[in-house]
Every structure is written in C-alpha cells, then in structure tokens.
Design a protein around this motif. Structure first.
Motif, PDB file in Angstrom:
ATOM      1  N   LEU A   1      45.476  58.541  57.598  1.00  0.00           N
ATOM      2  CA  LEU A   1      46.061  57.311  57.136  1.00  0.00           C
ATOM      3  C   LEU A   1      46.913  57.043  58.522  1.00  0.00           C
ATOM      4  CD1 LEU A   1      46.696  54.920  55.599  1.00  0.00           C
ATOM      5  CD2 LEU A   1      48.656  56.391  54.677  1.00  0.00           C
ATOM      6  N   ALA A   2      47.659  57.886  58.895  1.00  0.00           N
ATOM      7  CA  ALA A   2      48.553  57.569  60.168  1.00  0.00           C
ATOM      8  C   ALA A   2      47.688  57.012  61.321  1.00  0.00           C
ATOM      9  CB  ALA A   2      49.286  58.960  60.458  1.00  0.00           C
ATOM     10  N   ARG A   3      46.535  57.777  61.672  1.00  0.00           N
ATOM     11  CA  ARG A   3      45.813  57.369  62.577  1.00  0.00           C
ATOM     12  C   ARG A   3      45.005  55.989  62.487  1.00  0.00           C
ATOM     13  NH1 ARG A   3      43.433  60.195  66.512  1.00  0.00           N
ATOM     14  NH2 ARG A   3      43.989  62.211  65.407  1.00  0.00           N
ATOM     15  N   ARG A   4      44.906  55.769  61.229  1.00  0.00           N
ATOM     16  CA  ARG A   4      44.244  54.225  60.915  1.00  0.00           C
ATOM     17  C   ARG A   4      45.131  53.271  61.185  1.00  0.00           C
ATOM     18  NH1 ARG A   4      39.861  52.740  56.770  1.00  0.00           N
ATOM     19  NH2 ARG A   4      40.289  50.669  56.397  1.00  0.00           N
ATOM     20  N   LEU A   5      46.624  53.465  60.555  1.00  0.00           N
ATOM     21  CA  LEU A   5      47.648  52.758  60.709  1.00  0.00           C
ATOM     22  C   LEU A   5      48.008  52.416  62.136  1.00  0.00           C
ATOM     23  CD1 LEU A   5      49.857  53.788  57.766  1.00  0.00           C
ATOM     24  CD2 LEU A   5      48.340  51.717  57.851  1.00  0.00           C
ATOM     25  N   ALA A   6      47.822  53.485  63.054  1.00  0.00           N
ATOM     26  CA  ALA A   6      48.338  53.540  64.345  1.00  0.00           C
ATOM     27  C   ALA A   6      47.395  52.463  65.200  1.00  0.00           C
ATOM     28  CB  ALA A   6      48.388  54.879  64.927  1.00  0.00           C
ATOM     29  N   ALA A   7      45.990  52.467  64.693  1.00  0.00           N
ATOM     30  CA  ALA A   7      45.184  51.615  65.467  1.00  0.00           C
ATOM     31  C   ALA A   7      45.017  50.307  64.907  1.00  0.00           C
ATOM     32  CB  ALA A   7      43.689  52.182  65.151  1.00  0.00           C
ATOM     33  N   SER A   8      46.032  49.800  63.710  1.00  0.00           N
ATOM     34  CA  SER A   8      46.020  48.583  63.185  1.00  0.00           C
ATOM     35  C   SER A   8      46.882  47.447  64.050  1.00  0.00           C
ATOM     36  CB  SER A   8      46.421  48.720  61.658  1.00  0.00           C
ATOM     37  OG  SER A   8      46.586  47.491  61.038  1.00  0.00           O
ATOM     38  N   ASP A   9      46.273  46.443  63.830  1.00  0.00           N
ATOM     39  CA  ASP A   9      47.038  45.057  64.665  1.00  0.00           C
ATOM     40  C   ASP A   9      48.109  44.777  63.459  1.00  0.00           C
ATOM     41  OD1 ASP A   9      45.542  45.316  66.946  1.00  0.00           O
ATOM     42  OD2 ASP A   9      44.209  43.742  66.293  1.00  0.00           O
ATOM     43  N   GLU A  10      48.089  45.201  62.293  1.00  0.00           N
ATOM     44  CA  GLU A  10      48.992  44.621  61.159  1.00  0.00           C
ATOM     45  C   GLU A  10      50.132  45.434  61.105  1.00  0.00           C
ATOM     46  OE1 GLU A  10      47.157  42.595  57.697  1.00  0.00           O
ATOM     47  OE2 GLU A  10      45.494  44.032  58.195  1.00  0.00           O
ATOM     48  N   VAL A  11      50.193  46.533  61.897  1.00  0.00           N
ATOM     49  CA  VAL A  11      51.297  47.473  61.783  1.00  0.00           C
ATOM     50  C   VAL A  11      52.098  47.622  63.287  1.00  0.00           C
ATOM     51  CG1 VAL A  11      51.950  50.095  61.529  1.00  0.00           C
ATOM     52  CG2 VAL A  11      49.839  48.828  60.124  1.00  0.00           C
ATOM     53  N   GLY A  12      53.545  47.545  62.989  1.00  0.00           N
ATOM     54  CA  GLY A  12      54.196  47.453  63.984  1.00  0.00           C
ATOM     55  C   GLY A  12      54.361  48.763  64.856  1.00  0.00           C
ATOM     56  N   ARG A  13      54.587  49.813  63.891  1.00  0.00           N
ATOM     57  CA  ARG A  13      54.972  51.318  64.516  1.00  0.00           C
ATOM     58  C   ARG A  13      54.535  52.269  63.360  1.00  0.00           C
ATOM     59  NH1 ARG A  13      59.604  54.254  65.327  1.00  0.00           N
ATOM     60  NH2 ARG A  13      60.907  52.459  64.477  1.00  0.00           N
ATOM     61  N   VAL A  14      54.152  53.472  63.690  1.00  0.00           N
ATOM     62  CA  VAL A  14      54.054  54.594  62.716  1.00  0.00           C
ATOM     63  C   VAL A  14      54.884  55.636  63.038  1.00  0.00           C
ATOM     64  CG1 VAL A  14      52.422  56.069  61.832  1.00  0.00           C
ATOM     65  CG2 VAL A  14      51.240  53.946  62.424  1.00  0.00           C
ATOM     66  N   VAL A  15      55.643  56.132  62.053  1.00  0.00           N
ATOM     67  CA  VAL A  15      56.403  57.163  62.102  1.00  0.00           C
ATOM     68  C   VAL A  15      55.730  58.309  61.293  1.00  0.00           C
ATOM     69  CG1 VAL A  15      58.920  58.208  61.493  1.00  0.00           C
ATOM     70  CG2 VAL A  15      58.451  55.638  62.096  1.00  0.00           C
ATOM     71  N   ALA A  16      55.286  59.360  61.981  1.00  0.00           N
ATOM     72  CA  ALA A  16      54.679  60.505  61.744  1.00  0.00           C
ATOM     73  C   ALA A  16      55.916  61.724  61.314  1.00  0.00           C
ATOM     74  CB  ALA A  16      53.733  60.961  62.528  1.00  0.00           C
ATOM     75  N   ILE A  17      55.786  62.258  59.972  1.00  0.00           N
ATOM     76  CA  ILE A  17      56.521  63.231  59.508  1.00  0.00           C
ATOM     77  C   ILE A  17      55.871  64.546  59.107  1.00  0.00           C
ATOM     78  CG2 ILE A  17      58.483  64.021  57.852  1.00  0.00           C
ATOM     79  CD1 ILE A  17      59.261  60.974  58.125  1.00  0.00           C
ATOM     80  N   ASP A  18      56.048  65.699  59.598  1.00  0.00           N
ATOM     81  CA  ASP A  18      55.420  66.882  59.019  1.00  0.00           C
ATOM     82  C   ASP A  18      56.018  68.169  59.601  1.00  0.00           C
ATOM     83  OD1 ASP A  18      53.381  68.686  58.207  1.00  0.00           O
ATOM     84  OD2 ASP A  18      51.861  67.124  58.173  1.00  0.00           O
ATOM     85  N   GLU A  19      55.553  69.305  59.019  1.00  0.00           N
ATOM     86  CA  GLU A  19      56.163  70.427  59.568  1.00  0.00           C
ATOM     87  C   GLU A  19      55.755  71.009  60.962  1.00  0.00           C
ATOM     88  OE1 GLU A  19      56.694  73.630  56.361  1.00  0.00           O
ATOM     89  OE2 GLU A  19      56.224  71.963  55.202  1.00  0.00           O
ATOM     90  N   ARG A  20      54.530  70.195  61.353  1.00  0.00           N
ATOM     91  CA  ARG A  20      54.419  70.435  62.812  1.00  0.00           C
ATOM     92  C   ARG A  20      53.906  69.185  63.292  1.00  0.00           C
ATOM     93  NH1 ARG A  20      48.918  70.212  63.807  1.00  0.00           N
ATOM     94  NH2 ARG A  20      47.499  70.442  62.006  1.00  0.00           N
TER      95      ARG A  20
END
Length: 375
Positions: free
Chosen positions: A43-62
């Motif tokens: 999902l994060a990869r898909r959103l990062a490539a979308s023209d409809e999303v301003g920015r993606v904040v990715a959160i994980d333990e690594r």
C-alpha cells in the motif's frame, strides 16, 4: 497483517482510482503503519506513486525500501507515534501480527494495544481518518448465514479461531473511537480469504493431499487477492468510501467447484471426529490451528462488497483466478491437520492416498502422547 510477497504489485489491478484535480503534492498526507513488509509495504508503495497523494509517512519497526516515503522507525505501541502522525490527514493501520506460530498472548497484546495506541495518537495528532483492516471472519462462519452477508450484518464470530479474538477487539475499538475521539472518522476494511504471499489456516487448507470436508456442512469459498485489498485500502485512504467495508471477489465457489478446479479430492469425516481431532491436536501443541479454524471451512461467510461497488471499485481478480494463484503458490508444500510436514514426512505420507490426512492425524496424536509420557 500476514506478510504477502513484496514483489506482488498492483499493476494488474483495473480498479485504480481516476486521478483527482489536485496535482502531486496537494493531496492528503497518508501514514501507513507496518509499511516495511506485506500489505503495508504494497500500500505504501502504491500511495507513493499516486498523483492523488501529497506524501506518504511510513512507520514500522525497521526501515523499508520505499525512498519516496518519510520513514519513522518505532513500535506502534509507543505513544511517541503521536508526534510522528502530526501533519497526517489519514492513517492506515496495518501493523498486525496474524502469524499462526505466534504466541497467543503476545500476539493479542501487540494487535490490540497497537491499534488502541494508533487510534489515540491519531486523535491527538489531529488526523481526520483512521483506516483499519480486520477480516470478513469477524462475521463468523455459521450454518444459518445469509449468502452473501450484508456488510451491516451482525458480527457473530467467537474468539475460537486464530487471531479472530484480536480482530473482534479491533472492531470494538473502531466502533468506540468516534465517541472517544470526536472528529476522528474510522473506516474498517474486511477482506475475504486473503491470498498473495499469506500463510493462514485457510491457505494451508489447500496444501493438504485431500480437502477435509465435514459431513453435512456446506462450505462456500470467497477469496480476496492482496492486490484487490490494496486497491480497496487506497480507496479508503483517499476518502472515496467509508464505513464498514467488505472486500473480495465477485460471488463465491461451492466446495464441489473448488475440488474440480483444484483437482484435489475430498476426504469426508463426521463432525465429531473432525472437530475432536482438531481440538486434541491443538491442545497438545501438535498443530498451530485451534478447532475454531475448522468452522471457516464448514460454513459460509461470503460477503457483499456493495459499498465499494457503489464507490466505483471493482475487483481485478475472480475467485477462480485467485484459487489458481493460491494453488501455484502452495505447490510443493505438504500440510496435514494444519501442520506443515518436512520433506521426509511428506515423502512418507505421499503413498497414503485417500487416508493420508486421517492417518497423519492419528500418527501425530500417538507421537505427541509418547513424547509427553517420556517427559
């Protein structure tokens, strides 16, 4: 969520939303938890490539491998996540442990506490929408279920199947959140049998040399490919649909159709024998799946996907296509009563033909009893 192969991509999906009027950088800021692996990574990869999303904040333990995202490395149970969510418009919470081999207590502590922390942090950070992902299993697999179930149907599942107790708690948190945190809108996405790099009691069902069918039951199979789940989550993240949503392929397959398509014959057992053996095997630690998992192969829990349809979403995969993909994925694996066999055990079981599952179950019980007597 369970960890699908990160190489699976959404290019095949035909339901990508039409770009809005805003240029890149003007859309919502979307935070994704569990973004380093599995559904979260996709999902994060898909959103990062979308023209409809301003920015993606990715959160994980690594840290993951999406350079376009802004990364924060921390446990979702850490209250410090509130600061990391500041400035986000939407958070999609996908940091869940649904591993069959996980300790039940530790898994529940992570899933429930993590969701509670993310919802509280989102409200504190001024996030306007939280998207949670559970499963259509929360409706319960019951002989009197409608086919298909309405998305508004009562959640009648019990905590007797793997992880379902956690998912029911998450559903409770989702329904309580708008009252506890006014201004926070919560959307819940419930996929059918998820396929695409996943390892669950339901995908392991198709690793068996014979498909166990409980006498008198009427299974109905509805699948959801991970690509379709990701596209549905994107719809929710972009606020094109809200509320409680089911996601899956159109329609369903009867058990006879599954057997014909898979080429795997059935082994039919009385209910008391099948449920009793499953309960004993799990109780003595031979198999990871409790007896409650068996209900989802016995009774229907097919769901309507009307809310996503009304928003313009359509699945890219059919049930037949997903089943074929699943069979390709599990080829070479051998499972008896939910327990994976090594090569040596699988080779020994290979000649047992129609009785392999039953004999394997009995052998496992005997072996476990002998081991307990030696302790």
């Amino acid at each position: 969520m369970s960890s699908p192969d990160p190489q699976v991509r959404g290019a095949r999906n035909r339901s990508t939303p039409t770009p809005g009027e805003g240029a890149a950088g003007r859309g919502p800021v979307v935070a994704v938890t569990g973004a380093a692996t599995g559904v979260g990574e996709l999902l994060a990869r898909r959103l990062a490539a979308s023209d409809e999303v301003g920015r993606v904040v990715a959160i994980d333990e690594r840290r993951g491998e999406i350079p376009e995202a802004t990364w924060h490395v921390l446990d979702v149970r850490d209250p410090a996540i509130a600061e990391k969510l500041r400035g986000a418009d939407v958070v999609v919470h996908l940091a869940l442990d649904l591993d069959l081999e996980s300790d039940d207590t530790a898994r529940s502590a992570y899933n429930v506490r993590g969701t509670q922390t993310v919802l509280t942090a989102a409200a504190a950070a001024g996030v306007r929408r939280a998207v949670l992902c559970t499963s259509a299993m929360v409706y319960g697999a019951l002989p009197d279920n409608d086919i298909p179930l309405s998305e508004d149907a009562e959640l009648r599942a019990t905590a007797e199947a793997t992880g379902v107790g956690d998912l029911l708690e998450i559903e409770h948190l989702a329904r309580r959140a708008p009252r506890a945190h006014p201004g926070l809108n919560v959307t819940v996405v419930r996929p059918a049998v998820l396929v695409g790099g996943t390892d669950t009691a339901l995908t392991r069902y198709f690793e068996s040399p014979r498909l166990l069918v409980v006498a008198g039951s009427r299974p109905a199979w509805q699948f959801c490919h991970v690509e379709d789940l990701v596209s549905a989550l994107e719809y929710a993240a972009l606020e094109k649909v809200d509320g409680e949503l089911a996601v899956g392929c159109e329609g369903w397959l009867e058990q006879e159709e599954v057997e014909e398509l898979s080429g795997i014959r059935r082994m039919e057992l009385p209910s008391a024998v099948a449920l009793g053996a499953a309960a004993r095997l799990h109780r003595i630690g031979v198999t990871p799946s409790p007896a409650g998992d068996l209900a989802y192969t016995m009774h229907p829990w097919v769901v309507s996907v009307s809310r996503l349809h009304a928003a313009g979403w359509r699945p890219a995969w059919t049930n037949e296509e997903v089943l074929t993909a699943l069979l390709d994925e599990v080829a070479g694996r051998h499972t008896v009563a939910g327990r994976r066999l090594g090569r040596k055990d699988a080779a020994a079981a290979g000649g047992a033909a129609a009785t392999v599952a039953l004999l394997g179950t009995a052998a496992l019980v005997r072996r476990a009893r002998k081991a307990r007597r030696r302790i």
